[in-house]
Enzyme design. Structure first.
Site, PDB file in Angstrom:
ATOM      1  CE  LYS A 278      28.129 -43.719  14.189  1.00 54.44           C
ATOM      2  NZ  LYS A 278      28.141 -43.479  15.632  1.00 54.44           N
ATOM      3  NE  ARG A 313      20.885 -46.023  15.949  1.00 60.82           N
ATOM      4  CZ  ARG A 313      21.358 -45.381  14.889  1.00 60.82           C
ATOM      5  NH1 ARG A 313      22.669 -45.386  14.634  1.00 60.82           N
ATOM      6  NH2 ARG A 313      20.547 -44.731  14.074  1.00 60.82           N
TER       7      ARG A 313
END
Length: 339
Positions: A278, A313
Site C-alpha cells: 500500500k 493478504r
C-alpha cells in the site's frame, strides 16, 4: 461506551493465568480500556466483563475449511489491466493459472479479483469482471487446486458466477454496502464472507478521509456490518473482518489501525489484514514503486502476526511465508518446514 484492546504477547515467559487470544498463538494478561470521553487505561485481563473475555478468548471456528490456530496467508491474483501493483501481468487464463499455482505453493488461499479498487479506480461492468475472473477460477479448479479460492468483488452477479465456478468465499471491500443483492446471495449460498471497512468508494475514498477516532470508528462500523450481515441470514461464524487499510484512510489512520489491530478481536470474528504494497508503506519506507515495497509489507505483516491476525493478504506470498516461518520459530516455537 468502553472498548477493550487485549495487549497481545508471544513471549515464552507466559505468566500463570494469562489467557489465550482467540484460540490462537498469542496470549494476554492485560487489556487497554479505550473510550471516546476518557483517557486510556490498562487493567488486568480478568477484570474485563465476562462477555468481553468470552469474545476475546473463544477459539475462532474454521474459516473456509482452514483452522485458525496459526496464521494463514491469502495470496493476491489480480486479473485486471489496472490494479495498482500487478495490473496487466496476468492477461490470459494460462498466465493466471500459472500465477495461481505459484501462489498456492506458499499461501493457503488464492484471492482472485477482476476489478481494481486502487484509489481513483472506476467501476468495471459486471460482464467484464465475470469474464476476467471466472475462467481463472475454472482453470485453477480444473487443474486440481483444492484449497480455498476467494472472489474479491462487490457485486452479487460476479460473486454468484465465481461461486458456481468453484470459488469458496466472497471478499467484499464494501462490507455489503455496494450491492444490496450480495448479502442475500452469500446467505443463500452459505458461503464464508470477508467484510471490509471502507470510507467512500475507490473513486473518491482518498480525497479527504476523516474520522473522530479511526480505531474506534472502524470497530463500530465493522460491528454494524456484522449485525447487518447476520440480519440477512449470514452465519456470523462464517464472517471474517478487515479494517480496510488504505481504503479511505491517511497514512496516520493506517498506522493507528495497525497499532491497535488487536482491538478487533473483540468483535468475535477472524481478522484479515491486507496492507501489502500500500502507498503508506512506500511513503514511510522510501519506495516509490509498488514493486519495491515488499520489505515494508513484510514488516507490516509481522506486526499483524504479533497481534493475532488470522489471515494476511499479500502480493509476495513466498517471501511472506519465509518471514512467517522465521517469526513462528522465534516467537511460538513452531518450526514447521524447517530442516
Amino acid at each position: 461506551m468502553e472498548y477493550f484492546r487485549p495487549i497481545a504477547m508471544t513471549d515464552a515467559a507466559r505468566p500463570e493465568g494469562a489467557l489465550t487470544l482467540a484460540g490462537g498463538w498469542c496470549w494476554f494478561d492485560r487489556v487497554e480500556v479505550l473510550s471516546r470521553s476518557a483517557p486510556a487505561r490498562v487493567i488486568p485481563a480478568l477484570d474485563c466483563p465476562d462477555d468481553v473475555l468470552h469474545r476475546l478468548t473463544a477459539p475462532r471456528p474454521d474459516f473456509a475449511g482452514l483452522t485458525l490456530d496459526r496464521p494463514r496467508l491469502m495470496g493476491i491474483l489480480n486479473v485486471t489491466p489496472d490494479s495498482f501493483s500487478d495490473g496487466g501481468r496476468y492477461p490470459s487464463t494460462l498466465a493466471a493459472l500459472a500465477r495461481g499455482r505459484q501462489i498456492a505453493k506458499s499461501a493457503e488461499i488464492v484471492d482472485i479479483g477482476g476489478e481494481s479498487t486502487r484509489p481513483g479506480a472506476a467501476e468495471v461492468p459486471v460482464a467484464e469482471e465475470i469474464a476476467r475472473t471466472v475462467p481463472a477460477i475454472e482453470a485453477l479448479r480444473g487443474g486440481g487446486m483444492r484449497g480455498p479460492i476467494s472472489i474479491d468483488t462487490r457485486k452479487a452477479m460476479v460473486a454468484g458466477a465465481a461461486l458456481r465456478a468453484g470459488a469458496t468465499f466472497v471478499n467484499d471491500v464494501s462490507g455489503l454496502s455496494f450491492d444490496p443483492a450480495l448479502g442475500p446471495l452469500v446467505a443463500k449460498a452459505r458461503a464464508p464472507l470477508v467484510l471490509m471497512h471502507a470510507q467512500g468508494t475507490p473513486a473518491t475514498m482518498q480525497e479527504d478521509p476523516r474520522y473522530g477516532n479511526v480505531l474506534l470508528d472502524v470497530y463500530d462500523a465493522l460491528a454494524a456490518r456484522i449485525a447487518a450481515a447476520a440480519a440477512l441470514g449470514i452465519d456470523p461464524a462464517k464472517i471474517a473482518i478487515d479494517p480496510g487499510i488504505g481504503f479511505g484512510k491517511t497514512a496516520a489512520h493506517n498506522l493507528a489501525l495497525i497499532r491497535g489491530l488487536s482491538l478487533l478481536h473483540g468483535l468475535g470474528c477472524p481478522i484479515l489484514l491486507g496492507a501489502s504494497r500500500k502507498r503508506f508503506i512506500g511513503s514511510i519506507g522510501g519506495a516509490e514503486s509498488a514493486e519495491a515495497r515488499m520489505p515494508g509489507s513484510l514488516a507490516v505483516a509481522l506486526a499483524g502476526f504479533a497481534q493475532g491476525a488470522q489471515i494476511t493478504r499479500v502480493h509476495d506470498a513466498a517471501e511472506t511465508r519465509q518471514a512467517l516461518r522465521l517469526w513462528q520459530a522465534l516467537n511460538t516455537g513452531d518450526q514447521e518446514g524447517s530442516a
